[in-house]
Design a protein around this motif. Structure first.
Motif, mmCIF file in Angstrom:
data_model
loop_
_atom_site.group_PDB
_atom_site.id
_atom_site.type_symbol
_atom_site.label_atom_id
_atom_site.label_comp_id
_atom_site.label_asym_id
_atom_site.label_seq_id
_atom_site.Cartn_x
_atom_site.Cartn_y
_atom_site.Cartn_z
ATOM 1 N N SER A 142 36.787 30.809 40.865
ATOM 2 C CA SER A 142 36.422 32.064 40.211
ATOM 3 C C SER A 142 37.013 32.103 38.800
ATOM 4 N N SER A 143 36.252 32.664 37.880
ATOM 5 C CA SER A 143 36.676 32.716 36.482
ATOM 6 C C SER A 143 37.335 34.058 36.186
ATOM 7 N N LEU B 289 35.662 35.736 33.067
ATOM 8 C CA LEU B 289 34.378 36.328 33.444
ATOM 9 C C LEU B 289 34.583 37.613 34.221
ATOM 10 N N GLN B 290 35.549 37.615 35.145
ATOM 11 C CA GLN B 290 35.805 38.809 35.940
ATOM 12 C C GLN B 290 36.324 39.958 35.075
ATOM 13 N N ASN C 79 31.082 35.654 41.457
ATOM 14 C CA ASN C 79 32.336 35.156 40.901
ATOM 15 C C ASN C 79 33.496 35.320 41.874
ATOM 16 N N GLU D 191 32.713 33.289 45.080
ATOM 17 C CA GLU D 191 32.304 31.910 44.767
ATOM 18 C C GLU D 191 30.970 31.569 45.433
ATOM 19 N N LEU E 250 25.710 34.033 41.621
ATOM 20 C CA LEU E 250 26.144 33.829 40.242
ATOM 21 C C LEU E 250 25.013 33.253 39.392
ATOM 22 N N GLN F 170 29.429 36.462 28.695
ATOM 23 C CA GLN F 170 29.172 36.282 30.118
ATOM 24 C C GLN F 170 28.216 35.132 30.389
ATOM 25 N N ALA G 212 29.762 32.305 32.651
ATOM 26 C CA ALA G 212 29.080 32.072 33.932
ATOM 27 C C ALA G 212 28.520 30.657 34.004
ATOM 28 N N THR H 103 31.447 28.421 34.843
ATOM 29 C CA THR H 103 31.870 28.644 36.228
ATOM 30 C C THR H 103 30.882 28.036 37.204
#
Length: 206
Positions: free
Chosen positions: A40-41, A44-45, A103, A106, A111, A155, A159, A162
């Motif tokens: 998970s990023s 990004l989160q 995210n 996973e 995503l 993003q 994304a 990721t």
């Protein structure tokens, strides 16, 4: 709530095609297994988190500005702006939900859906609102559109990175599982190859 299975399969196939690193031709060594790696990023989160709070402000600002300038717009642009506001609101709700699910948990299909909605729909809509001077863009609108476009651009990039990590991990994990399975249960094809290799020197000696 999750994506329909046919859509999940299509998004998974799309992800394997687009995000798999073709340079990885061999599986990693058993000691390098990536099972415990967190994919998970965090950037990004964080972007999604702030996006959730920013979107109502963007929506309210855009609606207020639309109401103020509505009578000065042509019928053509009135229809376009109202349609865009409805579409952008629906897309954003779905997009943010898929981004959180994909995210944090996973999940590659979710995503990938988030990435496609951001790149192909939401970002072009915001850029249209930002650069089309026929919409009589007001300073407040321009400011919130610029911020929203920066969110979306970041993003898309985050994304993409990721998804590449997730898809390559899944591909590596799949190849390792296949390799382990062949080591534990070698098939008849390998037995036949072994017999042929033994028979060749015997035939030559005879």
């Amino acid at each position: 709530m999750s994506l329909p299975q046919p859509l999940r399969r299509r998004l998974s196939s799309f992800s394997r095609t687009v995000f798999t690193d073709s340079r990885r031709t061999s599986p990693q060594l058993p000691g390098d297994r990536p099972d415990s790696e967190m994919l998970s990023s965090l950037p990004l989160q964080m972007s999604l988190y702030f996006n959730v709070y920013f979107f109502p402000f963007w929506w309210l600002s855009t609606v207020v500005m639309l109401q103020l300038k509505y009578s000065f717009l042509s019928d053509y642009y009135k229809f376009i702006l109202v349609t865009i506001m409805i579409l952008a609101s629906l897309i954003e709700v779905i997009r943010l939900y898929l981004g959180y699910m994909g995210n944090l948990q996973e999940k590659v299909p979710e995503l990938a859906g988030f990435w496609l909605l951001t790149l192909l729909l939401q970002l072009p809509i915001i850029l249209f609102l930002l650069f089309n001077e026929g919409l009589k863009i007001q300073p407040l609108e321009r400011a919130v559109h610029i911020i929203f476009a920066l969110f979306l651009t970041f993003q898309v990039i985050a994304a993409f990175a990721t998804l590449k990590r997730m898809v390559n991990k899944l591909a590596t994990h799949f190849r390792l599982n296949e390799f382990d399975h062949l080591e534990e249960h070698p098939g008849p094809y390998f037995y036949s190859l072994d017999k042929e290799e033994r028979a060749v020197p015997m035939a030559g000696g005879g």
